[in-house]
Scaffold this motif. Structure first.
Motif, mmCIF file in Angstrom:
data_model
loop_
_atom_site.group_PDB
_atom_site.id
_atom_site.type_symbol
_atom_site.label_atom_id
_atom_site.label_comp_id
_atom_site.label_asym_id
_atom_site.label_seq_id
_atom_site.Cartn_x
_atom_site.Cartn_y
_atom_site.Cartn_z
ATOM 1 N N PRO A 144 14.475 -2.955 16.611
ATOM 2 C CA PRO A 144 15.700 -2.155 16.509
ATOM 3 C C PRO A 144 15.441 -0.841 15.752
ATOM 4 O O PRO A 144 14.856 -0.861 14.666
ATOM 5 N N PRO A 145 15.839 0.292 16.314
ATOM 6 C CA PRO A 145 15.632 1.561 15.620
ATOM 7 C C PRO A 145 16.210 1.570 14.208
ATOM 8 O O PRO A 145 15.625 2.182 13.306
ATOM 9 N N ALA A 146 17.305 0.876 13.995
ATOM 10 C CA ALA A 146 17.861 0.806 12.635
ATOM 11 C C ALA A 146 16.894 0.102 11.693
ATOM 12 O O ALA A 146 16.780 0.479 10.524
ATOM 13 N N ALA A 147 16.181 -0.898 12.192
ATOM 14 C CA ALA A 147 15.180 -1.590 11.378
ATOM 15 C C ALA A 147 13.997 -0.669 11.100
ATOM 16 O O ALA A 147 13.475 -0.631 9.974
ATOM 17 N N GLU A 148 13.560 0.070 12.109
ATOM 18 C CA GLU A 148 12.477 1.029 11.917
ATOM 19 C C GLU A 148 12.858 2.042 10.837
ATOM 20 O O GLU A 148 12.062 2.342 9.945
ATOM 21 N N GLN A 149 14.073 2.578 10.926
ATOM 22 C CA GLN A 149 14.526 3.576 9.960
ATOM 23 C C GLN A 149 14.645 2.971 8.567
ATOM 24 O O GLN A 149 14.268 3.591 7.575
ATOM 25 N N TRP A 150 15.147 1.754 8.480
ATOM 26 C CA TRP A 150 15.294 1.073 7.193
ATOM 27 C C TRP A 150 13.928 0.900 6.526
ATOM 28 O O TRP A 150 13.772 1.153 5.335
ATOM 29 N N MET A 151 12.933 0.452 7.305
ATOM 30 C CA MET A 151 11.588 0.264 6.746
ATOM 31 C C MET A 151 10.981 1.594 6.311
ATOM 32 O O MET A 151 10.335 1.681 5.263
ATOM 33 N N ALA A 152 11.199 2.649 7.101
ATOM 34 C CA ALA A 152 10.690 3.971 6.740
ATOM 35 C C ALA A 152 11.342 4.472 5.457
ATOM 36 O O ALA A 152 10.663 4.972 4.557
ATOM 37 N N ALA B 71 0.821 -1.210 0.000
ATOM 38 C CA ALA B 71 0.000 0.000 0.000
ATOM 39 C C ALA B 71 0.857 1.263 0.000
ATOM 40 O O ALA B 71 0.458 2.282 -0.564
ATOM 41 N N TRP B 72 2.040 1.185 0.604
ATOM 42 C CA TRP B 72 2.896 2.366 0.682
ATOM 43 C C TRP B 72 3.370 2.843 -0.678
ATOM 44 O O TRP B 72 3.855 3.961 -0.808
ATOM 45 N N ARG B 73 3.197 2.029 -1.701
ATOM 46 C CA ARG B 73 3.588 2.482 -3.048
ATOM 47 C C ARG B 73 2.617 3.532 -3.587
ATOM 48 O O ARG B 73 2.985 4.335 -4.433
ATOM 49 N N LYS B 74 1.371 3.518 -3.098
ATOM 50 C CA LYS B 74 0.345 4.434 -3.607
ATOM 51 C C LYS B 74 -0.163 5.421 -2.565
ATOM 52 O O LYS B 74 -0.687 6.458 -2.909
ATOM 53 N N ILE B 75 -0.043 5.074 -1.300
ATOM 54 C CA ILE B 75 -0.571 5.905 -0.222
ATOM 55 C C ILE B 75 0.604 6.541 0.518
ATOM 56 O O ILE B 75 1.543 5.840 0.900
ATOM 57 N N PRO B 76 0.568 7.864 0.748
ATOM 58 C CA PRO B 76 1.661 8.493 1.500
ATOM 59 C C PRO B 76 1.840 7.825 2.861
ATOM 60 O O PRO B 76 0.872 7.512 3.547
ATOM 61 N N SER B 77 3.080 7.604 3.233
ATOM 62 C CA SER B 77 3.399 6.935 4.497
ATOM 63 C C SER B 77 4.077 7.892 5.462
ATOM 64 O O SER B 77 4.819 8.784 5.048
ATOM 65 N N TRP B 78 3.818 7.662 6.733
ATOM 66 C CA TRP B 78 4.426 8.428 7.802
ATOM 67 C C TRP B 78 5.007 7.452 8.799
ATOM 68 O O TRP B 78 4.446 6.389 9.021
ATOM 69 N N CYS B 79 6.128 7.795 9.413
ATOM 70 C CA CYS B 79 6.765 6.881 10.350
ATOM 71 C C CYS B 79 7.393 7.665 11.499
ATOM 72 O O CYS B 79 7.987 8.716 11.290
ATOM 73 N N LEU B 80 7.239 7.112 12.686
ATOM 74 C CA LEU B 80 7.905 7.643 13.860
ATOM 75 C C LEU B 80 8.911 6.590 14.315
ATOM 76 O O LEU B 80 8.534 5.455 14.584
ATOM 77 N N VAL B 81 10.172 6.957 14.352
ATOM 78 C CA VAL B 81 11.222 6.053 14.807
ATOM 79 C C VAL B 81 11.519 6.357 16.263
ATOM 80 O O VAL B 81 11.893 7.480 16.605
ATOM 81 N N ALA B 82 11.283 5.364 17.110
ATOM 82 C CA ALA B 82 11.585 5.494 18.539
ATOM 83 C C ALA B 82 13.041 5.071 18.741
ATOM 84 O O ALA B 82 13.361 3.886 18.668
ATOM 85 N N THR B 83 13.900 6.033 18.982
ATOM 86 C CA THR B 83 15.340 5.749 19.002
ATOM 87 C C THR B 83 15.790 4.923 20.200
ATOM 88 O O THR B 83 16.902 4.388 20.193
ATOM 89 N N GLU B 84 14.945 4.810 21.223
ATOM 90 C CA GLU B 84 15.297 4.014 22.400
ATOM 91 C C GLU B 84 14.519 2.693 22.436
ATOM 92 O O GLU B 84 14.442 2.038 23.472
ATOM 93 N N ASP B 85 13.936 2.317 21.309
ATOM 94 C CA ASP B 85 13.127 1.096 21.227
ATOM 95 C C ASP B 85 14.004 -0.123 21.456
ATOM 96 O O ASP B 85 15.065 -0.264 20.860
#
Length: 76
Positions: A35-43, A17-31
């Motif tokens: 892993p925050p690196a995984a969150e950032q990679w997916m975002a 869905a992210w290919r057609k719908i704008p996506s938003w992401c919050l990366v929790a750096t102390e998660d």
């Protein structure tokens, strides 16, 4: 850092869905759950508009302000 060791990153989605719908992401750096690196990679992979917050996994409980701001920005 390669993140393929984390099982959810190896799963294929039926449709992206992210290919057609704008996506938003919050990366929790102390998660410590995702892993925050995984969150950032997916975002980054989805082209999401991203903010980072120095907070744990339950950021909506520990620091709801940035979460609310992100939701309001995404809704506009």
């Amino acid at each position: 850092m390669p993140l393929e060791w984390w099982p959810p990153l190896r799963e294929k989605a039926a449709a992206a869905a992210w290919r057609k719908i704008p996506s938003w992401c919050l990366v929790a750096t102390e998660d410590r759950s995702i892993p925050p690196a995984a969150e950032q990679w997916m975002a980054d992979r989805s082209g999401a508009r991203t903010i980072s917050v120095r907070a744990p996994h339950a950021v909506s409980v520990s620091d709801p302000g940035p979460v609310t701001d992100l939701i309001l920005r995404a809704a506009c």
